[in-house]
Design a protein around this motif. Structure first.
Motif, mmCIF file in Angstrom:
data_model
loop_
_atom_site.group_PDB
_atom_site.id
_atom_site.type_symbol
_atom_site.label_atom_id
_atom_site.label_comp_id
_atom_site.label_asym_id
_atom_site.label_seq_id
_atom_site.Cartn_x
_atom_site.Cartn_y
_atom_site.Cartn_z
ATOM 1 N N LEU A 48 0.824 -1.211 0.000
ATOM 2 C CA LEU A 48 0.000 0.000 0.000
ATOM 3 C C LEU A 48 0.856 1.258 0.000
ATOM 4 O O LEU A 48 0.518 2.239 -0.660
ATOM 5 C CB LEU A 48 -0.943 0.017 1.198
ATOM 6 N N THR A 49 1.934 1.239 0.746
ATOM 7 C CA THR A 49 2.828 2.394 0.780
ATOM 8 C C THR A 49 3.449 2.632 -0.595
ATOM 9 O O THR A 49 3.468 3.770 -1.090
ATOM 10 C CB THR A 49 3.935 2.191 1.830
ATOM 11 N N ILE A 50 3.923 1.582 -1.224
ATOM 12 C CA ILE A 50 4.521 1.711 -2.560
ATOM 13 C C ILE A 50 3.475 2.197 -3.565
ATOM 14 O O ILE A 50 3.739 3.079 -4.377
ATOM 15 C CB ILE A 50 5.159 0.380 -2.999
ATOM 16 N N GLY A 51 2.281 1.620 -3.487
ATOM 17 C CA GLY A 51 1.209 2.042 -4.392
ATOM 18 C C GLY A 51 0.828 3.490 -4.210
ATOM 19 O O GLY A 51 0.630 4.230 -5.184
ATOM 20 N N PHE A 52 0.722 3.942 -2.963
ATOM 21 C CA PHE A 52 0.338 5.328 -2.731
ATOM 22 C C PHE A 52 1.440 6.286 -3.173
ATOM 23 O O PHE A 52 1.148 7.335 -3.760
ATOM 24 C CB PHE A 52 -0.012 5.587 -1.271
ATOM 25 N N ILE A 53 2.688 5.945 -2.922
ATOM 26 C CA ILE A 53 3.790 6.813 -3.362
ATOM 27 C C ILE A 53 3.810 6.895 -4.888
ATOM 28 O O ILE A 53 4.018 7.975 -5.456
ATOM 29 C CB ILE A 53 5.134 6.330 -2.792
ATOM 30 N N GLN A 88 -6.335 12.450 -4.065
ATOM 31 C CA GLN A 88 -5.202 12.191 -3.170
ATOM 32 C C GLN A 88 -5.678 12.150 -1.715
ATOM 33 O O GLN A 88 -5.310 11.256 -0.959
ATOM 34 C CB GLN A 88 -4.121 13.269 -3.327
ATOM 35 N N PHE A 89 -6.494 13.133 -1.338
ATOM 36 C CA PHE A 89 -7.027 13.157 0.025
ATOM 37 C C PHE A 89 -7.926 11.946 0.272
ATOM 38 O O PHE A 89 -7.855 11.307 1.317
ATOM 39 C CB PHE A 89 -7.815 14.446 0.291
ATOM 40 N N LEU A 90 -8.773 11.648 -0.685
ATOM 41 C CA LEU A 90 -9.686 10.522 -0.537
ATOM 42 C C LEU A 90 -8.919 9.206 -0.350
ATOM 43 O O LEU A 90 -9.246 8.419 0.537
ATOM 44 C CB LEU A 90 -10.612 10.424 -1.752
ATOM 45 N N THR A 91 -7.897 8.977 -1.161
ATOM 46 C CA THR A 91 -7.143 7.730 -1.028
ATOM 47 C C THR A 91 -6.391 7.679 0.307
ATOM 48 O O THR A 91 -6.252 6.600 0.889
ATOM 49 C CB THR A 91 -6.161 7.514 -2.194
ATOM 50 N N THR A 92 -5.934 8.815 0.802
ATOM 51 C CA THR A 92 -5.272 8.840 2.102
ATOM 52 C C THR A 92 -6.223 8.358 3.193
ATOM 53 O O THR A 92 -5.874 7.502 4.013
ATOM 54 C CB THR A 92 -4.770 10.254 2.437
ATOM 55 N N PHE A 93 -7.432 8.889 3.199
ATOM 56 C CA PHE A 93 -8.412 8.487 4.212
ATOM 57 C C PHE A 93 -8.859 7.040 4.016
ATOM 58 O O PHE A 93 -9.046 6.306 4.992
ATOM 59 C CB PHE A 93 -9.601 9.432 4.219
ATOM 60 N N LEU A 94 -9.007 6.613 2.778
ATOM 61 C CA LEU A 94 -9.402 5.225 2.528
ATOM 62 C C LEU A 94 -8.333 4.235 2.992
ATOM 63 O O LEU A 94 -8.655 3.198 3.568
ATOM 64 C CB LEU A 94 -9.708 5.012 1.041
ATOM 65 N N ILE A 95 -7.082 4.565 2.743
ATOM 66 C CA ILE A 95 -5.998 3.692 3.180
ATOM 67 C C ILE A 95 -5.957 3.628 4.709
ATOM 68 O O ILE A 95 -5.780 2.546 5.289
ATOM 69 C CB ILE A 95 -4.644 4.144 2.599
ATOM 70 N N ALA A 96 -6.125 4.772 5.378
ATOM 71 C CA ALA A 96 -6.129 4.778 6.844
ATOM 72 C C ALA A 96 -7.284 3.944 7.389
ATOM 73 O O ALA A 96 -7.117 3.169 8.336
ATOM 74 C CB ALA A 96 -6.217 6.205 7.367
ATOM 75 N N TRP A 97 -8.461 4.081 6.792
ATOM 76 C CA TRP A 97 -9.636 3.299 7.216
ATOM 77 C C TRP A 97 -9.398 1.809 6.979
ATOM 78 O O TRP A 97 -9.675 0.977 7.841
ATOM 79 C CB TRP A 97 -10.870 3.789 6.454
ATOM 80 N N TRP A 98 -8.878 1.476 5.799
ATOM 81 C CA TRP A 98 -8.629 0.087 5.445
ATOM 82 C C TRP A 98 -7.604 -0.533 6.390
ATOM 83 O O TRP A 98 -7.756 -1.657 6.860
ATOM 84 C CB TRP A 98 -8.179 -0.003 3.993
#
Length: 122
Positions: A48-53, A88-98
């Motif tokens: 997930l970290t690699i994907g988000f970066i 970008q903001f949405l994916t940040t919150f989705l990753i944190a929730w997930w």
């Protein structure tokens, strides 16, 4: 005004659990159960970290080198850059929730088992 509790009186029983020794910590760290906990965390967090970066770098590169594309109007004055920026903001919150859900379901029970065994002296 001091808010700390006073130190225990001499001769009173200590209610805190005994801390494990360094050797016990090392033994648990080298054990299979802790290795499984570490693998479970890394198998989720690293991809997930690699994907988000990568997703963030694509956004930055598009902003720098694809100005015409990023300036394309989507609706009214809202352009592609704005939509991707909000994404970008949405994916940040989705990753944190997930991650929170994954951790509660997969990581916390394993960590709690290790912790209770360490504190119980078993």
């Amino acid at each position: 005004m001091a808010t700390d509790a006073p130190p225990p009186q001499k001769g009173s029983p200590d209610t805190s659990p005994a801390l494990p020794s360094t050797e016990e910590f090392i033994a648990v760290q080298e054990g299979a159960e802790f290795g499984e906990l570490r693998r479970a965390h890394r198998s989720f967090a690293f991809p997930l970290t690699i994907g988000f970066i990568a997703w963030y770098l694509v956004y930055v590169l598009l902003s720098n080198y694809a100005g015409d594309f990023m300036g394309t109007k989507v609706v009214g004055n809202i352009n592609v850059a704005f939509v991707l920026g909000l994404a970008q903001f949405l994916t940040t919150f989705l990753i944190a929730w997930w991650y929170s859900r994954y951790s509660a379901a997969k990581l916390d029970p394993k960590a709690e088992a290790i912790k209770s065994r360490m504190e119980g002296g078993a």
